[in-house]
Every structure is written in structure tokens, then in C-alpha cells.
Write a protein that holds these residues in place. Structure first.
Motif, PDB file in Angstrom:
ATOM      1  N   TRP A  98      17.685 -12.511  31.047  1.00  0.00           N
ATOM      2  CA  TRP A  98      18.649 -11.416  31.182  1.00  0.00           C
ATOM      3  C   TRP A  98      18.324 -10.449  32.312  1.00  0.00           C
ATOM      4  N   LEU A  99      17.211 -10.601  32.971  1.00  0.00           N
ATOM      5  CA  LEU A  99      16.863  -9.681  34.055  1.00  0.00           C
ATOM      6  C   LEU A  99      17.932  -9.718  35.145  1.00  0.00           C
ATOM      7  N   GLY A 100      18.334  -8.548  35.580  1.00  0.00           N
ATOM      8  CA  GLY A 100      19.374  -8.447  36.595  1.00  0.00           C
ATOM      9  C   GLY A 100      20.764  -8.274  36.030  1.00  0.00           C
ATOM     10  N   SER A 101      20.939  -8.446  34.713  1.00  0.00           N
ATOM     11  CA  SER A 101      22.249  -8.260  34.086  1.00  0.00           C
ATOM     12  C   SER A 101      22.244  -6.987  33.253  1.00  0.00           C
ATOM     13  N   LEU A 102      23.427  -6.471  32.990  1.00  0.00           N
ATOM     14  CA  LEU A 102      23.541  -5.235  32.226  1.00  0.00           C
ATOM     15  C   LEU A 102      23.081  -5.402  30.782  1.00  0.00           C
ATOM     16  N   LYS A 103      23.048  -6.649  30.275  1.00  0.00           N
ATOM     17  CA  LYS A 103      22.550  -6.889  28.924  1.00  0.00           C
ATOM     18  C   LYS A 103      21.106  -6.436  28.776  1.00  0.00           C
ATOM     19  N   ALA A 104      20.331  -6.543  29.846  1.00  0.00           N
ATOM     20  CA  ALA A 104      18.925  -6.146  29.787  1.00  0.00           C
ATOM     21  C   ALA A 104      18.762  -4.651  29.571  1.00  0.00           C
ATOM     22  N   VAL A 105      19.786  -3.867  29.895  1.00  0.00           N
ATOM     23  CA  VAL A 105      19.736  -2.422  29.692  1.00  0.00           C
ATOM     24  C   VAL A 105      20.392  -2.031  28.372  1.00  0.00           C
ATOM     25  N   ALA A 108      14.630  -3.299  35.300  1.00  0.00           N
ATOM     26  CA  ALA A 108      15.317  -4.474  34.760  1.00  0.00           C
ATOM     27  C   ALA A 108      16.449  -4.985  35.648  1.00  0.00           C
ATOM     28  N   LEU A 109      17.126  -4.111  36.369  1.00  0.00           N
ATOM     29  CA  LEU A 109      18.296  -4.524  37.150  1.00  0.00           C
ATOM     30  C   LEU A 109      17.868  -4.927  38.546  1.00  0.00           C
ATOM     31  N   VAL A 110      17.342  -6.133  38.656  1.00  0.00           N
ATOM     32  CA  VAL A 110      16.849  -6.629  39.948  1.00  0.00           C
ATOM     33  C   VAL A 110      17.985  -7.107  40.838  1.00  0.00           C
ATOM     34  N   ASN A 111      19.192  -7.218  40.275  1.00  0.00           N
ATOM     35  CA  ASN A 111      20.365  -7.618  41.059  1.00  0.00           C
ATOM     36  C   ASN A 111      20.974  -6.377  41.708  1.00  0.00           C
ATOM     37  N   PRO A 112      21.018  -6.297  43.045  1.00  0.00           N
ATOM     38  CA  PRO A 112      21.549  -5.091  43.709  1.00  0.00           C
ATOM     39  C   PRO A 112      22.999  -4.777  43.332  1.00  0.00           C
ATOM     40  N   ASP A 113      23.770  -5.785  42.930  1.00  0.00           N
ATOM     41  CA  ASP A 113      25.162  -5.553  42.574  1.00  0.00           C
ATOM     42  C   ASP A 113      25.329  -5.002  41.160  1.00  0.00           C
ATOM     43  N   VAL A 133      23.199  -2.491  39.774  1.00  0.00           N
ATOM     44  CA  VAL A 133      22.423  -1.268  39.559  1.00  0.00           C
ATOM     45  C   VAL A 133      23.316  -0.189  38.973  1.00  0.00           C
ATOM     46  N   THR A 134      22.701   0.708  38.233  1.00  0.00           N
ATOM     47  CA  THR A 134      23.426   1.833  37.655  1.00  0.00           C
ATOM     48  C   THR A 134      23.439   3.003  38.648  1.00  0.00           C
ATOM     49  N   LEU A 135      24.140   4.037  38.280  1.00  0.00           N
ATOM     50  CA  LEU A 135      24.392   5.140  39.210  1.00  0.00           C
ATOM     51  C   LEU A 135      23.113   5.861  39.604  1.00  0.00           C
ATOM     52  N   GLN A 136      22.224   6.118  38.647  1.00  0.00           N
ATOM     53  CA  GLN A 136      20.998   6.843  38.966  1.00  0.00           C
ATOM     54  C   GLN A 136      20.119   6.049  39.930  1.00  0.00           C
ATOM     55  N   VAL A 137      20.064   4.732  39.750  1.00  0.00           N
ATOM     56  CA  VAL A 137      19.285   3.891  40.668  1.00  0.00           C
ATOM     57  C   VAL A 137      19.921   3.893  42.051  1.00  0.00           C
ATOM     58  N   ALA A 138      21.253   3.817  42.100  1.00  0.00           N
ATOM     59  CA  ALA A 138      21.948   3.834  43.389  1.00  0.00           C
ATOM     60  C   ALA A 138      21.732   5.158  44.116  1.00  0.00           C
ATOM     61  N   LEU A 139      21.784   6.276  43.386  1.00  0.00           N
ATOM     62  CA  LEU A 139      21.565   7.580  44.017  1.00  0.00           C
ATOM     63  C   LEU A 139      20.130   7.711  44.530  1.00  0.00           C
ATOM     64  N   SER A 140      19.179   7.114  43.831  1.00  0.00           N
ATOM     65  CA  SER A 140      17.787   7.198  44.290  1.00  0.00           C
ATOM     66  C   SER A 140      17.583   6.470  45.609  1.00  0.00           C
ATOM     67  N   GLN A 141      18.438   5.490  45.913  1.00  0.00           N
ATOM     68  CA  GLN A 141      18.332   4.777  47.186  1.00  0.00           C
ATOM     69  C   GLN A 141      18.654   5.668  48.375  1.00  0.00           C
ATOM     70  N   LEU A 142      19.376   6.758  48.134  1.00  0.00           N
ATOM     71  CA  LEU A 142      19.692   7.682  49.224  1.00  0.00           C
ATOM     72  C   LEU A 142      18.452   8.384  49.733  1.00  0.00           C
ATOM     73  N   ASN A 143      17.391   8.453  48.913  1.00  0.00           N
ATOM     74  CA  ASN A 143      16.169   9.133  49.322  1.00  0.00           C
ATOM     75  C   ASN A 143      15.346   8.321  50.311  1.00  0.00           C
ATOM     76  N   VAL A 144      15.608   7.013  50.389  1.00  0.00           N
ATOM     77  CA  VAL A 144      14.783   6.162  51.249  1.00  0.00           C
ATOM     78  C   VAL A 144      15.602   5.444  52.317  1.00  0.00           C
ATOM     79  N   SER A 145      16.931   5.611  52.282  1.00  0.00           N
ATOM     80  CA  SER A 145      17.771   4.855  53.205  1.00  0.00           C
ATOM     81  C   SER A 145      18.018   5.584  54.518  1.00  0.00           C
ATOM     82  N   HIS A 146      17.488   6.800  54.666  1.00  0.00           N
ATOM     83  CA  HIS A 146      17.712   7.571  55.890  1.00  0.00           C
ATOM     84  C   HIS A 146      16.388   8.174  56.341  1.00  0.00           C
TER      85      HIS A 146
END
Length: 261
Positions: free
Chosen positions: A119-126, A200-205, A207-220
Motif C-alpha cells: 500500500w505504500l504510495g497510495s492513500l490507503k496507507a494513510v 508513506a506517500l512515496v508517489n508524488p501524485d 501527496v497530501t496538502l501539507q507535504v506539497a506545501l513543505s516542498q515550497l521550502n526546498v524548491s526555490h
């Protein structure tokens, strides 16, 4: 009123930062008035991450988790609160022990279980690991002990109601304020959860909102605080809506239960 102002200031400051530029945020003394750059910040946000895709994933996780937790936790709590069965005290003691353990201790075992299940990478894992939690069962048990009178259950048994009908038709209508609180708490917790979805969400497609927002800290190379705060502001709005809807029901039912005719 002073307490209200202090508690509301972080939300006000979030809106101020989301409507200004990063240069305005860095000024000293800080700018405390709203700006006119909100839509510019939102546009950069949407170009940096899949915001709405991540929000959709978060809505699925939060809604599914809330519904399952409210149902399973209240069902288990009803059994603990109003039924005698072998091993009840031992099981409840184990539940309290789990309740006192830090959640971080379960990350590695949960990861291994999700990996074995594929289930890793799927929303079921969360969703699945959060469907029942010790806090929800403990909270609803304590609430049901005082709220559901034994005479009501005795009357339901005389009418031929089994366990589930007693729970559904007698127990749940009485404990709606407790369920409203549990629903608010669970939804906010699931919406804001960061550590376990990050693991748990190893699939980039997926990811939940908090994980996506955290990417803004390292993408610039240079931190764009205005863009980050615009994302935070958009992420908070659904929580405000959910709290407003459930809080009204919670307060109304609590006030209704406080009045005896």
C-alpha cells in the motif's frame, strides 16, 4: 477580548503575509496592513505545486478518516461503556497504554506493514492506520458513560433491539455533541498530518496538502514567504468551514442537553 485578540493575531498575520510581497514581510518594523498581491502569490503557488490535486487527496484522506473514526470509535466506546464482556478491563487498560505512547513509535511498524501489504504510495496507507485510535475510543467511552442512561437501553432491549440497533437508534442520537467534537478533532488532525504522509506517500501524485506545501521550502533558492503563506491561507480555509459547520451543531446540542424540562 484580550485573549481573543491574541489568539486571532496569527491568522491575521497569515492574511497580511499572503497579500504582500516577501520584501514587505522582511521589512522592519513589519508591515501590519493588507496588501494587493494575493492573486500574484496564488498564481506563483499554483505554478510551483499541484495545489488542487494535493488538496483533493487531503479531502479524501480527511473525510474518509473522519467517517471511519467516528463510526468505529463510537461503536467500540459503546461496548466499553455499556456492556459487560470478558476481558473488558484488560482491553481498556491496554487501550490506555497505547493512548499514552508517542505516535512516532508506530511509524516503523506501520511502514513495514504497509510495505508488506503493497500500500505504500497510495492513500490507503494513510487512511487505514488512522481508522481507529485510542483517543477517540477513550473520549467517546467517557462521554457515553454519563450521557446514555441504562434505562434507555433496558427499554430498547424490551422492544427487541440488539446491540447494533441500541447503538444506532439510542446511543448515537444522545451523544451527538461528543461525536461533533470527535469529528472536528479527527478532521483537523488528518488535514494537518505531515510526518506519516511524508513517509508513506512515496508517489508524488498522491501527496497530501501539507507535504506539497513543505516542498515550497526546498524548491526555490530564495524563500518566497508570500507564496508559502498564500498556500497556508488556502489550506486553512476548509478547516474554518468545517469547524463552523460542526461547531454550530456541537454548541446547539450541548445547550439543548443542558436544559431540563
Amino acid at each position: 477580548m484580550l485573549g481573543v485578540l491574541v489568539s486571532m493575531f496569527p491568522f491575521y498575520w497569515t492574511i497580511v503575509m499572503a497579500t504582500n510581497t516577501s520584501q514587505d514581510i522582511s521589512k522592519y518594523p513589519p508591515k501590519l496592513t493588507f496588501g494587493s498581491h494575493l492573486f500574484e502569490n496564488i498564481d506563483r503557488l499554483l505554478n510551483s505545486i499541484d495545489f488542487f490535486g494535493s488538496m483533493f487527496n487531503t479531502v479524501i484522506v480527511a473525510v474518509s478518516t473522519t467517517l471511519l473514526v467516528v463510526f468505529l470509535d463510537s461503536l467500540a466506546a459503546f461496548a466499553f461503556a455499556k456492556y459487560e464482556f470478558p476481558g473488558r478491563r484488560v482491553l481498556f487498560g491496554m487501550l490506555l497504554g497505547i493512548f499514552m505512547l508517542p505516535l512516532q513509535l508506530a511509524i516503523i511498524p506501520q511502514y513495514l506493514i504497509m510495505s508488506e501489504l503493497g500500500w505504500l504510495g497510495s492513500l490507503k496507507a494513510v487512511i487505514v492506520p488512522a481508522t481507529a485510535n485510542a483517543f477517540g475510543i477513550f473520549w467517546m467511552r467517557q462521554y457515553m458513560i454519563g450521557a446514555i442512561h441504562d434505562e434507555l437501553l433496558d427499554a430498547a432491549r424490551m422492544d427487541g433491539c440488539g446491540f447494533f440497533r441500541q447503538y444506532w437508534h439510542v446511543g448515537l442520537p444522545v451523544v451527538r455533541p461528543g461525536i461533533a467534537f470527535l469529528a472536528i478533532y479527527t478532521f483537523v488532525t488528518a488535514w494537518n498530518d505531515y510526518v506519516w504522509p511524508l513517509v508513506a506517500l512515496v508517489n508524488p501524485d498522491k501527496v497530501t496538502l501539507q507535504v506539497a506545501l513543505s516542498q515550497l521550502n526546498v524548491s526555490h533558492g530564495r524563500q518566497d514567504y508570500a507564496m508559502v503563506m498564500a498556500g497556508v491561507l488556502l489550506a486553512v480555509l476548509p478547516l474554518v468551514l468545517v469547524f463552523s459547520l460542526f461547531a454550530r451543531s456541537f454548541i446547539a446540542d450541548a445547550s439543548k442537553g443542558a436544559v431540563r424540562e
